[in-house]
Scaffold this motif. Structure first.
Motif, PDB file in Angstrom:
ATOM      1  N   LEU A  55      52.705  32.162  30.889  1.00 37.31           N
ATOM      2  CA  LEU A  55      53.298  32.430  29.586  1.00 37.31           C
ATOM      3  C   LEU A  55      53.247  33.931  29.324  1.00 37.31           C
ATOM      4  O   LEU A  55      52.352  34.614  29.814  1.00 37.31           O
ATOM      5  CB  LEU A  55      52.505  31.715  28.489  1.00 37.31           C
ATOM      6  N   ALA A  56      54.204  34.398  28.510  1.00 34.52           N
ATOM      7  CA  ALA A  56      54.243  35.829  28.215  1.00 34.52           C
ATOM      8  C   ALA A  56      53.260  36.152  27.100  1.00 34.52           C
ATOM      9  O   ALA A  56      53.649  36.522  25.986  1.00 34.52           O
ATOM     10  CB  ALA A  56      55.660  36.240  27.831  1.00 34.52           C
ATOM     11  N   VAL A  57      51.973  35.961  27.398  1.00 36.50           N
ATOM     12  CA  VAL A  57      50.936  36.278  26.409  1.00 36.50           C
ATOM     13  C   VAL A  57      49.849  37.059  27.138  1.00 36.50           C
ATOM     14  O   VAL A  57      49.748  36.977  28.361  1.00 36.50           O
ATOM     15  CB  VAL A  57      50.320  34.996  25.794  1.00 36.50           C
ATOM     16  N   PRO A  58      49.035  37.822  26.380  1.00 33.20           N
ATOM     17  CA  PRO A  58      47.969  38.555  27.060  1.00 33.20           C
ATOM     18  C   PRO A  58      46.933  37.580  27.647  1.00 33.20           C
ATOM     19  O   PRO A  58      46.670  36.536  27.053  1.00 33.20           O
ATOM     20  CB  PRO A  58      47.336  39.398  25.946  1.00 33.20           C
ATOM     21  N   HIS A  59      46.381  37.914  28.773  1.00 31.42           N
ATOM     22  CA  HIS A  59      45.353  37.111  29.441  1.00 31.42           C
ATOM     23  C   HIS A  59      45.648  35.621  29.456  1.00 31.42           C
ATOM     24  O   HIS A  59      44.864  34.806  28.964  1.00 31.42           O
ATOM     25  CB  HIS A  59      43.977  37.351  28.795  1.00 31.42           C
ATOM     26  N   PRO A  60      46.746  35.211  30.044  1.00 34.95           N
ATOM     27  CA  PRO A  60      47.082  33.781  30.067  1.00 34.95           C
ATOM     28  C   PRO A  60      46.026  32.958  30.796  1.00 34.95           C
ATOM     29  O   PRO A  60      45.900  31.761  30.542  1.00 34.95           O
ATOM     30  CB  PRO A  60      48.421  33.745  30.808  1.00 34.95           C
ATOM     31  N   GLU A  61      45.250  33.604  31.673  1.00 36.81           N
ATOM     32  CA  GLU A  61      44.282  32.835  32.466  1.00 36.81           C
ATOM     33  C   GLU A  61      43.151  32.283  31.597  1.00 36.81           C
ATOM     34  O   GLU A  61      42.424  31.397  32.021  1.00 36.81           O
ATOM     35  CB  GLU A  61      43.739  33.699  33.616  1.00 36.81           C
TER      36      GLU A  61
ATOM     37  N   LEU B  65      47.080  32.742  20.852  1.00 37.97           N
ATOM     38  CA  LEU B  65      47.925  33.127  21.977  1.00 37.97           C
ATOM     39  C   LEU B  65      47.972  34.638  22.150  1.00 37.97           C
ATOM     40  O   LEU B  65      48.241  35.132  23.239  1.00 37.97           O
ATOM     41  CB  LEU B  65      49.346  32.590  21.772  1.00 37.97           C
ATOM     42  N   GLY B  66      47.706  35.372  21.077  1.00 37.37           N
ATOM     43  CA  GLY B  66      47.815  36.826  21.149  1.00 37.37           C
ATOM     44  C   GLY B  66      49.253  37.292  21.038  1.00 37.37           C
ATOM     45  O   GLY B  66      49.621  38.325  21.580  1.00 37.37           O
ATOM     46  N   VAL B  67      50.064  36.503  20.335  1.00 41.02           N
ATOM     47  CA  VAL B  67      51.466  36.863  20.154  1.00 41.02           C
ATOM     48  C   VAL B  67      51.636  37.443  18.757  1.00 41.02           C
ATOM     49  O   VAL B  67      51.174  36.857  17.781  1.00 41.02           O
ATOM     50  CB  VAL B  67      52.357  35.611  20.316  1.00 41.02           C
ATOM     51  N   ASN B  68      52.246  38.613  18.693  1.00 36.85           N
ATOM     52  CA  ASN B  68      52.476  39.230  17.394  1.00 36.85           C
ATOM     53  C   ASN B  68      53.945  39.244  17.059  1.00 36.85           C
ATOM     54  O   ASN B  68      54.717  39.970  17.686  1.00 36.85           O
ATOM     55  CB  ASN B  68      51.952  40.672  17.384  1.00 36.85           C
ATOM     56  N   PRO B  69      54.376  38.429  16.099  1.00 36.82           N
ATOM     57  CA  PRO B  69      55.781  38.438  15.723  1.00 36.82           C
ATOM     58  C   PRO B  69      56.207  39.825  15.263  1.00 36.82           C
ATOM     59  O   PRO B  69      55.454  40.504  14.562  1.00 36.82           O
ATOM     60  CB  PRO B  69      55.855  37.437  14.571  1.00 36.82           C
ATOM     61  N   ALA B  70      57.384  40.245  15.707  1.00 38.47           N
ATOM     62  CA  ALA B  70      57.922  41.531  15.266  1.00 38.47           C
ATOM     63  C   ALA B  70      59.426  41.487  15.424  1.00 38.47           C
ATOM     64  O   ALA B  70      59.893  41.117  16.500  1.00 38.47           O
ATOM     65  CB  ALA B  70      57.344  42.668  16.105  1.00 38.47           C
ATOM     66  N   PRO B  71      60.209  41.788  14.452  1.00 34.12           N
ATOM     67  CA  PRO B  71      59.783  42.230  13.123  1.00 34.12           C
ATOM     68  C   PRO B  71      59.070  41.124  12.369  1.00 34.12           C
ATOM     69  O   PRO B  71      59.199  39.962  12.694  1.00 34.12           O
ATOM     70  CB  PRO B  71      61.113  42.583  12.452  1.00 34.12           C
ATOM     71  N   GLY B  72      58.342  41.558  11.345  1.00 35.36           N
ATOM     72  CA  GLY B  72      57.646  40.576  10.517  1.00 35.36           C
ATOM     73  C   GLY B  72      56.234  40.350  11.000  1.00 35.36           C
ATOM     74  O   GLY B  72      55.650  41.178  11.686  1.00 35.36           O
TER      75      GLY B  72
ATOM     76  N   ARG C 111      34.991  11.860  27.203  1.00 36.08           N
ATOM     77  CA  ARG C 111      34.674  13.230  27.588  1.00 36.08           C
ATOM     78  C   ARG C 111      35.877  14.110  27.276  1.00 36.08           C
ATOM     79  O   ARG C 111      36.977  13.623  27.049  1.00 36.08           O
ATOM     80  CB  ARG C 111      34.326  13.316  29.080  1.00 36.08           C
ATOM     81  N   ILE C 112      35.621  15.413  27.289  1.00 37.05           N
ATOM     82  CA  ILE C 112      36.694  16.378  27.079  1.00 37.05           C
ATOM     83  C   ILE C 112      36.975  17.039  28.413  1.00 37.05           C
ATOM     84  O   ILE C 112      36.057  17.413  29.130  1.00 37.05           O
ATOM     85  CB  ILE C 112      36.264  17.468  26.078  1.00 37.05           C
ATOM     86  N   ALA C 113      38.240  17.137  28.753  1.00 35.40           N
ATOM     87  CA  ALA C 113      38.607  17.827  29.991  1.00 35.40           C
ATOM     88  C   ALA C 113      39.471  19.023  29.641  1.00 35.40           C
ATOM     89  O   ALA C 113      40.363  18.934  28.790  1.00 35.40           O
ATOM     90  CB  ALA C 113      39.354  16.875  30.912  1.00 35.40           C
ATOM     91  N   LEU C 114      39.174  20.138  30.271  1.00 34.11           N
ATOM     92  CA  LEU C 114      39.971  21.349  30.078  1.00 34.11           C
ATOM     93  C   LEU C 114      40.758  21.596  31.347  1.00 34.11           C
ATOM     94  O   LEU C 114      40.231  21.457  32.447  1.00 34.11           O
ATOM     95  CB  LEU C 114      39.068  22.553  29.809  1.00 34.11           C
ATOM     96  N   SER C 115      42.019  21.899  31.193  1.00 33.06           N
ATOM     97  CA  SER C 115      42.785  22.281  32.378  1.00 33.06           C
ATOM     98  C   SER C 115      43.449  23.621  32.091  1.00 33.06           C
ATOM     99  O   SER C 115      43.746  23.935  30.937  1.00 33.06           O
ATOM    100  CB  SER C 115      43.816  21.208  32.714  1.00 33.06           C
ATOM    101  N   PRO C 116      43.677  24.415  33.140  1.00 30.38           N
ATOM    102  CA  PRO C 116      44.253  25.742  32.930  1.00 30.38           C
ATOM    103  C   PRO C 116      45.553  25.643  32.150  1.00 30.38           C
ATOM    104  O   PRO C 116      46.418  24.820  32.450  1.00 30.38           O
ATOM    105  CB  PRO C 116      44.519  26.250  34.350  1.00 30.38           C
ATOM    106  N   GLY C 117      45.695  26.481  31.128  1.00 32.29           N
ATOM    107  CA  GLY C 117      46.876  26.391  30.264  1.00 32.29           C
ATOM    108  C   GLY C 117      47.722  27.647  30.294  1.00 32.29           C
ATOM    109  O   GLY C 117      48.635  27.801  29.495  1.00 32.29           O
ATOM    110  N   GLY C 118      47.425  28.534  31.231  1.00 32.72           N
ATOM    111  CA  GLY C 118      48.133  29.813  31.274  1.00 32.72           C
ATOM    112  C   GLY C 118      49.621  29.671  31.528  1.00 32.72           C
ATOM    113  O   GLY C 118      50.412  30.531  31.172  1.00 32.72           O
ATOM    114  N   LYS C 119      50.017  28.554  32.145  1.00 34.22           N
ATOM    115  CA  LYS C 119      51.437  28.331  32.406  1.00 34.22           C
ATOM    116  C   LYS C 119      52.037  27.402  31.362  1.00 34.22           C
ATOM    117  O   LYS C 119      53.160  26.943  31.501  1.00 34.22           O
ATOM    118  CB  LYS C 119      51.631  27.735  33.793  1.00 34.22           C
TER     119      LYS C 119
END
Lengths: 110, 899
Positions: free
Chosen positions: B128-134, B206-213, B346-354
C-alpha cells in the motif's frame, strides 16, 4: 637502421617521456628525436612503444595535448605535462635517483 | 578538475561520438611521424622510395601500434559494445522485413508477460502507498479453525485494551442509493460509489494525510473523498472542501481529499469516500454499532516498532479471551448456535502491508495459470526468433568465416551476435510495453478489477528484465552455432556442419508445435466448459428476466413506512410488456442466503438433528416468474401464512416414498436480538409451516454447485424496508427500467429502484472467472499457433530454397509437380506429428491446472483433443502451402543451372 643499444627498463620510458615533455610541449616524433639526441644515440625508442606509452600517460592524466602547427608547417599533436604529470615526474625522478645511487654504490664496492 | 572534465568529455565522445575523432587524431599523428622519418631518411641520402620503405620497416606494424594505443583507453568493453550496437543497428536497417517480424513477435510475447505481471504486481505484490507498510497487520479472531470478524463493541473493547499497536482501525463497506453534493446536485451513479465506514484512527494509523484538506476530526459528520472521486465526479474543484455531501439522507461536510496514490486498503476495489463509522446508523436502516452479533468490517492495525508479531498475538489472544468470557457471561455474545469456548479462541495477525483483496482469492488461480501460459507464448516466440537467427546465420556464414579466419576471437563474435539479439529483444520489449500500455484497459475489463495500471518503474524493470533474458535465450544458441564452424569460408558445404544446422531448426519448430498443442487443448477444454455452462439447464429460465432491488427510504418520517408488496406487484403487473413479477427477500442467484435449523417430525427419514434448511421468503408469482416448474401441489397465493413450497431435492430427501404435501416443517422462534431460540422438547410450541407444493430443483448461487434442500416461505406480512424484485418481460427488458422507476415513484416517492440487471447478466457474472480464462487462453492459444505457423513457414521456405537443386534433379528425372508438393507436405506433417506426440502427453499433464474450471468435460475429452490436433494440422498445412507451391514451380532447367 641501428638497433637500440640499450633496452629500456620497464617504467623508465614513462620517466624519459615526462622529462622530455617537462622542457617544452612536443609531438611524438620530437620526443623520440630528443631522447635519441640527448642520450647521444644510446637510447632509441621504438614507435611501437612510444605511442602506446603516450596514450597511457594521457589516460592517467599526466600529459595532455593540443594540435599546433609544427616546425615543418604541418599540424602536429603537441603533448605537454599537466600539473599532475609534473608531480609524477618529481616522484619518479627521486625514486630513479635513489635506485641508481644504490646500484652505483653496489657496483663500486663489489 | 578542468583536466578531468576535458578527459571526461573526450571519453564520452570516444564512446558515443563518431569513432573517427579518436581514430583520425591517431592516424594524423602517426602519419606525421612517418613523414618526418621519411624526410629524415631522404635528407640522409635515400631515394624517396627507399626512404618510404625504410620508414615503414622501422615503424613496424602500424595496425598493431594503433591497436595498442586503443587498448590503453578505458571502457574497452563499453566501446566495443557501442561498436557492436552500431553494427547491429545497421544490419537491422538493412533487413526491415526481418526486423519487423522479429520485433512484432517479441512484442506479442513480452507484452503478454508485462500485462500479466502488471496485474499480479498490483493485486499480489505491491505494498500500500503508506509509510512503513510492513508494520501493518490484519487482525482476525479464530474460534477453533473458524475465522471471524469482530462486532463493533468488541472492536472498541480491543482497541481500548490493547497495548501492542500504535494504531488500530475498523473499515467496512458502505453503499449508497442517493448522493448529492451541495452546488453540484445529485450524482448520476450513486450505486457505483464505493463508500467505506472507518473508525476515527483510520488515517492516522495508516499514516495517510489527506491533502488538500485534512482527516476527520471528532465530528461524525465529516467525510474524506478519494482523489479519483474528486477528479471524476467533482471536476477536481478545490471549493468542494467545506461543502455538504448528502449520502442517502445523511449529511456530511467534505473535509479532505486523500492523496492520489492512496485509494484504500483493498487493491482492485478503490474507495471513493470515507465516512466515520459512528455515522453508520444514519446511512443504513439498522444500527450495527451496539450490536454484538453483527460482524461487518475488517480490522487493521499498526504494530508498535518494538513489538513482534507472535508477542502481539499472545497479548491480544489473552485480552480477547477475557473479553469473550465477559460477553458470554453477560449473555450478549455474538454467536448464533454454539456458545464459543473462550479457550479455543485466539487472535491471529497476518501481514497487512499489501492490504486485503477479495480479488486475490478469485484471481490467484487464473493469474498463476496465465503466468504459465504467457511464459509458454514467450518461449514459442523465442523459438521463432532463434530459428530466424539460425536461418540468417546461414546467410552470414561467409562473413563470420572470414572474420574468424582474420583472427577475430570466438567470444568476441558471440558477443557481437548476442548484441544483435539483445537489440532485437530490447526493441521488442519496448514495443511490447507499448502494446501493454494500449491494451491494459481491455485487460482490466476482462479481469473485472479496478486498478490504476499506470506504468511504473516496477513494470519497466520487469519488462526490461524479461526482454534481456529473452534476448539471451533466443540469441545464444544461434550465436554458438554460427561461430562453431571452422575458420574456413568453404565450411558451409561440409556435411557435418549441415546436419546439426538443419536438425536444430526442426527441433525448435517441433517444440513450438508441442507447446501450441498444450495451449490449444487447454483453450478447447475451457471453450467446451463455457458452452456446457451456457447450455446447461439450471432449473430456471433467464430469458427476458429483469432483477432489481427496491428500497424504501424514509425521507419524511411520517405516514406508512415501507414497501407494501401487494401494491408494488399490482403496479408492476399493470405495466405494458410485463408478463409477471414477484418479490423476494434476497436477490435471486446473488449468493446471499438464509439458513435455519428445522425439525421435520413427519419425515420417516430424520436426517441429522442439526439439519439446516435453506429458506427464502417470496411473494406469490415469484416462482412462476423465475421459471421454476411446479411439480406437485399449488403455488403460493397472496395472503398465505405458515405454508411452504419445497424443492424436489428436499422432497426426495425427507419424503422419499411419501407424498410431502400437507406435512409440517418446524422452524425455531427468534428472540428480540433476532437470534434463534433453541427448539423446546414440545414442538407444538414452535412455529410450523405446511408444505403445499413442490417445485423442480434449480441452481441458486452458482451453476456448478449441487442444489441444496430449499423451502420457499411467504413474505412476512406488512410493509418492508427493502426487497428484491424479479420481473419477466415479453421482450428484452432493458427499456422497461424507466417506466418501472416512474411507476413506483408515483406509487411512493420514497421508493428507490437500484441494482437493475437481467438474470442473464446475474448468472453471467458468476461465470466471469471461466470467461476470463477462456478468452485469454483462446487468445494466447491462437497467438501461439500463429507464431508456431510463422516458424514453420520460415523453416519450409528455407528448406525449399535449400533443396531447389535436389527437387530440380528429381523433376528432370521425371518426378511430377505433385511429388515436389508431397515432399514439402510430408516434412510438415512429420514436424507437426512430432509436435503432437510430444504435446499431447504434456497437455494431459498441464490441463490438470484447469481441471477445477472444467464443467461437463474431461481433461482427456477425445473431441477436444481431436479438434486441437486437427486444427493444428490444418494450420500447419496452410503455413506450408506457399513453400509447397513454390517447390512445385521449380523449373528443372533453371534449378540445375543454379550454383
Amino acid at each position: 637502421m641501428p638497433t637500440p643499444k640499450e633496452d629500456l627498463l620497464q617504467g623508465t620510458l614513462d620517466l624519459l617521456i615526462l622529462k622530455t615533455l617537462a622542457l617544452e610541449p612536443m609531438h611524438g616524433y620530437g620526443v623520440s628525436l630528443r631522447i635519441q639526441q640527448i642520450s647521444e644515440d644510446v637510447l632509441r625508442i621504438q614507435q611501437g612503444s612510444l605511442y602506446p606509452a603516450l596514450y597511457r600517460l594521457e589516460q592517467r592524466g599526466w600529459v595532455t595535448y593540443d594540435w599546433a602547427v609544427s616546425e615543418n608547417g604541418r599540424r602536429a599533436k603537441y603533448y605537454r605535462l599537466t600539473d599532475q604529470g609534473r608531480r609524477q615526474l618529481e616522484t619518479e625522478t627521486e625514486s630513479w635517483e635513489r635506485l641508481s645511487t644504490a646500484i652505483n654504490r653496489i657496483l663500486r664496492t663489489a | 578538475m578542468f583536466g578531468f572534465l576535458v578527459r571526461l568529455m573526450r571519453g564520452c565522445r570516444d564512446l558515443f561520438g563518431s569513432k573517427t575523432r579518436f581514430e583520425a587524431e591517431m592516424d594524423d599523428e602517426l602519419v606525421y611521424h612517418l613523414e618526418r622519418v621519411i624526410q629524415e631518411n631522404i635528407e640522409s641520402g635515400m631515394t624517396p622510395a627507399e626512404a618510404r620503405r625504410a620508414a615503414h620497416v622501422s615503424f613496424g606494424g602500424v595496425t598493431q601500434i594503433k591497436e595498442e594505443c586503443r587498448d590503453t583507453r578505458p571502457m574497452r568493453l563499453a566501446r566495443e559494445a557501442v561498436q557492436d550496437l552500431r553494427y547491429a543497428l545497421r544490419l537491422l536497417a538493412k533487413s526491415p522485413g526481418f526486423a519487423a517480424v522479429s520485433i512484432l513477435t517479441l512484442a506479442l510475447g513480452i507484452g503478454a508477460n508485462t500485462a500479466i505481471f502488471s496485474l499480479v504486481d498490483a493485486i499480489f505484490l505491491k505494498n500500500l502507498a503508506v509509510p512503513h507498510p510492513e508494520e501493518l497487520v490484519i487482525v482476525e479472531a479464530f474460534h477453533g479453525e473458524e475465522g471471524r470478524n469482530f462486532s463493533y463493541p468488541m472492536f472498541r473493547d480491543i482497541a481500548a485494551g490493547q497495548q501492542v499497536f500504535s494504531g488500530i482501525y475498523a473499515s467496512g463497506g458502505a453503499e449508497f442509493s442517493r448522493i448529492s453534493v451541495e452546488g453540484i446536485g445529485e450524482l448520476p451513479s450513486a450505486e457505483a460509489v464505493q463508500g467505506r465506514f472507518v473508525s476515527r484512527d483510520y488515517f492516522s494509523t495508516l499514516g495517510v494525510n489527506p491533502a488538500p484538506g485534512r482527516a476527520f476530526g471528532q465530528d461524525d459528520q465529516e467525510a474524506v473523498i478519494s482523489y479519483g472521486f474528486w477528479q471524476k465526479q467533482l471536476g477536481k474543484d478545490r471549493s468542494v472542501l467545506g461543502r455538504v455531501i448528502t449520502l442517502n439522507q445523511a449529511s456530511f461536510v467534505i473535509v479532505g481529499v486523500a492523496p492520489r496514490e492512496f485509494s484504500g486498503e483493498s487493491p482492485g476495489n478503490p474507495v471513493d469516500l470515507w465516512i466515520p463509522i459512528d455515522s453508520q446508523p444514519r446511512i443504513e436502516q439498522r444500527d450495527l454499532l451496539e450490536v454484538r452479533t453483527a460482524t461487518w468490517f475488517r480490522t487493521i492495525a499498526r504494530l508498535k516498532p518494538d513489538v513482534g508479531l507472535r508477542q502481539a498475538e499472545a497479548a491480544l489472544t489473552a485480552l480477547y479471551r477475557r473479553l469473550l468470557a465477559d460477553e458470554i457471561a453477560s449473555g450478549t455474545g455474538s454467536l448464533i448456535h454454539k456458545a464459543p469456548n473462550p479457550e479455543e479462541a485466539r487472535i491471529a495477525l497476518s501481514p497487512g502491508g499489501k492490504g486485503f483483496s477479495w480479488h486475490r482469492g478469485r484471481l490467484s488461480q487464473p493469474l498463476w495459470l496465465l503466468t504459465l501460459v504467457v511464459v509458454l507464448v514467450l518461449l514459442i516466440a523465442c523459438f521463432n526468433l532463434a530459428n530466424l537467427l539460425l536461418a540468417r546465420a546461414s546467410f552470414r556464414q561467409r562473413e563470420i568465416g572470414i572474420r574468424l579466419a582474420l583472427g577475430a576471437g570466438r567470444l568476441r563474435l558471440i558477443r557481437q551476435l548476442l548484441t544483435e539479439s539483445l537489440l532485437l529483444a530490447v526493441l521488442g520489449g519496448a514495443a511490447g510495453f507499448c502494446l501493454f500500455f494500449l491494451t491494459r484497459g481491455i485487460l482490466l475489463t476482462l479481469a473485472s478489477v479496478q486498478l490504476d495500471l499506470r506504468p511504473d518503474w516496477r513494470i519497466l524493470v520487469f519488462t526490461a528484465g524479461v526482454a534481456t533474458v529473452t534476448g539471451v535465450i533466443f540469441g545464444l544458441v544461434p550465436a554458438l552455432q554460427a561461430t562453431r564452424l571452422q575458420a574456413v569460408p568453404s565450411a558451409p558445404h561440409s556435411v557435418g556442419a549441415r546436419a546439426s544446422r538443419i536438425l536444430l531448426p526442426h527441433l525448435l519448430v517441433t517444440g513450438q508445435m508441442a507447446l501450441s498443442v498444450v495451449l490449444l487443448v487447454g483453450a478447447g477444454l475451457l471453450v467446451r466448459t463455457l458452452q456446457n455452462l451456457h447450455e446447461f439447464n439450471p432449473g430456471f429460465d433467464s430469458e427476458n428476466v429483469l432483477l432489481f432491488e427496491l428500497k424504501h427510504e424514509d425521507t419524511t418520517g411520517q405516514g406508512v413506512t415501507g414497501i407494501l408488496p401487494e401494491q408494488v406487484l399490482e403496479r408492476l403487473n399493470a405495466l405494458p410488456g410485463v408478463r409477471s413479477a414477484g418479490l423476494s427477500g434476497a436477490s435471486f442467484f446473488s449468493g446471499s442466503m438464509n439458513t435455519s435449523p428445522v425439525r421435520v417430525p413427519d419425515s420417516r427419514v430424520n436426517p441429522d438433528a442439526d439439519a439446516e434448511l435453506r429458506t427464502e421468503r417470496v411473494s406469490a408469482g415469484y416462482l412462476d416468474t423465475v421459471g421454476m416448474r411446479l411439480l406437485m401441489g399449488r403455488q403460493l397465493n397472496p395472503g398465505d401464512r405458515n405454508v411452504a413450497i419445497i424443492n424436489s431435492r428436499m422432497a426426495k430427501r425427507y419424503f422419499p416414498t411419501e407424498n410431502p404435501l400437507g406435512k409440517l416443517i418446524y422452524f425455531p422462534r427468534l428472540d428480540e436480538q433476532r437470534r434463534y431460540v433453541p427448539f423446546s422438547s414440545n414442538l407444538e410450541m414452535e412455529q410450523a409451516v405446511e408444505i403445499v407444493g413442490v417445485v423442480g430443483d434449480a441452481k441458486y448461487d452458482d451453476l456448478r454447485q449441487a442444489t441444496p434442500c430449499m423451502a420457499y416461505l411467504p413474505l412476512t406480512p406488512g410493509p418492508t424496508a427493502g426487497c428484491s424484485v424479479v420481473l419477466r418481460a415479453a421482450t428484452e427488458p432493458g427499456n422497461l427500467i424507466e417506466p418501472i422507476r416512474a411507476s413506483l415513484r408515483q406509487l411512493n416517492p420514497s421508493l428507490s429502484v437500484g441494482g437493475t440487471r437481467t438474470l442473464e447478466q446475474q448468472v453471467g457474472e458468476t461465470l466471469n472467472g471461466e470467461r476470463l480464462m477462456t478468452q485469454l487462453l483462446s487468445f494466447f492459444g491462437l497467438l501461439a499457433l500463429a507464431l508456431a505457423c510463422m516458424g514453420l513457414y520460415g523453416l519450409m521456405s528455407y528448406s525449399v530454397a535449400r533443396r531447389t537443386r535436389e527437387i530440380g534433379v528429381r523433376m528432370a528425372l521425371g518426378a511430377r509437380r505433385s511429388h515436389a508438393v508431397g515432399l514439402v507436405f510430408k516434412q510438415t506433417l512429420l514436424l507437426t506429428l512430432g509436435g503432437v506426440l510430444i504435446g499431447l502427453p504434456l497437455a494431459l499433464v498441464a490441463t490438470r491446472l484447469v481441471e477445477h474450471f472444467l464443467f461437463g468435460v474431461k481433461r482427456s475429452d477425445p473431441g477436444v483433443l481431436a479438434a486441437a490436433v486437427g486444427f493444428l494440422i490444418l494450420m500447419a498445412a496452410l503455413a506450408s502451402y506457399l513453400p509447397a507451391w513454390r517447390a512445385s514451380r521449380i523449373e528443372p532447367a533453371v534449378a540445375l543451372r543454379e550454383e
